[in-house]
Design a protein around this motif. Structure first.
Motif, PDB file in Angstrom:
ATOM      1  N   GLU A   1       3.118   7.037   0.550  1.00  0.00           N
ATOM      2  CA  GLU A   1       3.339   5.987  -0.694  1.00  0.00           C
ATOM      3  C   GLU A   1       4.258   6.952  -1.549  1.00  0.00           C
TER       4      GLU A   1
ATOM      5  N   CYS B   1       5.425   5.828  -5.533  1.00  0.00           N
ATOM      6  CA  CYS B   1       5.099   4.918  -6.776  1.00  0.00           C
ATOM      7  C   CYS B   1       4.073   4.022  -6.520  1.00  0.00           C
ATOM      8  N   GLY B   2       3.295   4.404  -5.701  1.00  0.00           N
ATOM      9  CA  GLY B   2       2.168   3.436  -5.547  1.00  0.00           C
ATOM     10  C   GLY B   2       2.422   2.436  -4.256  1.00  0.00           C
TER      11      GLY B   2
END
Length: 175
Positions: A59, A61-62
């Motif tokens: 991932e 930034c999520g």
């Protein structure tokens, strides 16, 4: 199209029309421009798909990272290319094989490939080269002025605030 300058209305229309953005060359290094552009566009409400073959499955930034454009599980409205000009054409060509074809090919600052741009435009795709969507969004929303930048846009229209963090925006509310 002349890619040396862009009318503010052209850039604004692109930023209003797109919902999903694939960031080619996304990085997990917080000091890299591709990282903070990814984060910024997510914060503005765009659905962002980071692309980096070496980080596929992890991932940034999520958001799940994909190895290639064809791996992204949804239609992509805009392909933002954070790779050098020499390889930009290969990503444009990959984008043109997607179904549906993206609405926009965006090449980051210092990235320009005129022949690839011509192929994209012939396929009905809008093209921006040597520009950054984060900077252009900031200019059009008024944020650029917060740091003393000249947006080149004069308006008496009051900017709107959106989201829980009350961020200034173009008035585009993404869901």
């Amino acid at each position: 199209m002349n890619h040396d300058t862009y009318d503010a209305a052209y850039i604004r229309k692109i930023l209003e029309d797109v919902r999903t953005i694939a960031i080619v060359g996304a990085s997990s290094n917080e000091a890299r421009p591709s990282f903070f552009v990814t984060k910024y566009l997510i914060d503005k409400g765009y659905k962002v798909f980071p692309l980096n073959p070496g980080m596929a499955g992890r991932e940034i930034c999520g958001r799940k990272v994909y190895a290639s454009l064809s791996d992204v599980p949804e239609a992509i409205d805009m392909v933002d290319i954070f790779r050098n000009s020499a390889v930009a054409a290969s990503f444009v060509d990959q984008a043109l094989t997607l179904q549906p074809v993206p609405k926009v090919i965006w090449m980051q600052l210092t990235v320009r490939h005129d022949e690839a741009a011509e192929r994209a435009e012939a396929a009905g795709v809008r093209v921006v080269m040597n520009r950054c969507p984060k900077i252009e969004y900031g200019k059009l929303s008024g944020e650029w002025g917060w740091v003393g930048g000249n947006s080149g846009v004069i308006s008496s229209k009051k900017q709107s605030l959106h989201g829980s963090g009350k961020m200034q925006s173009l008035g585009i509310v993404k869901q």
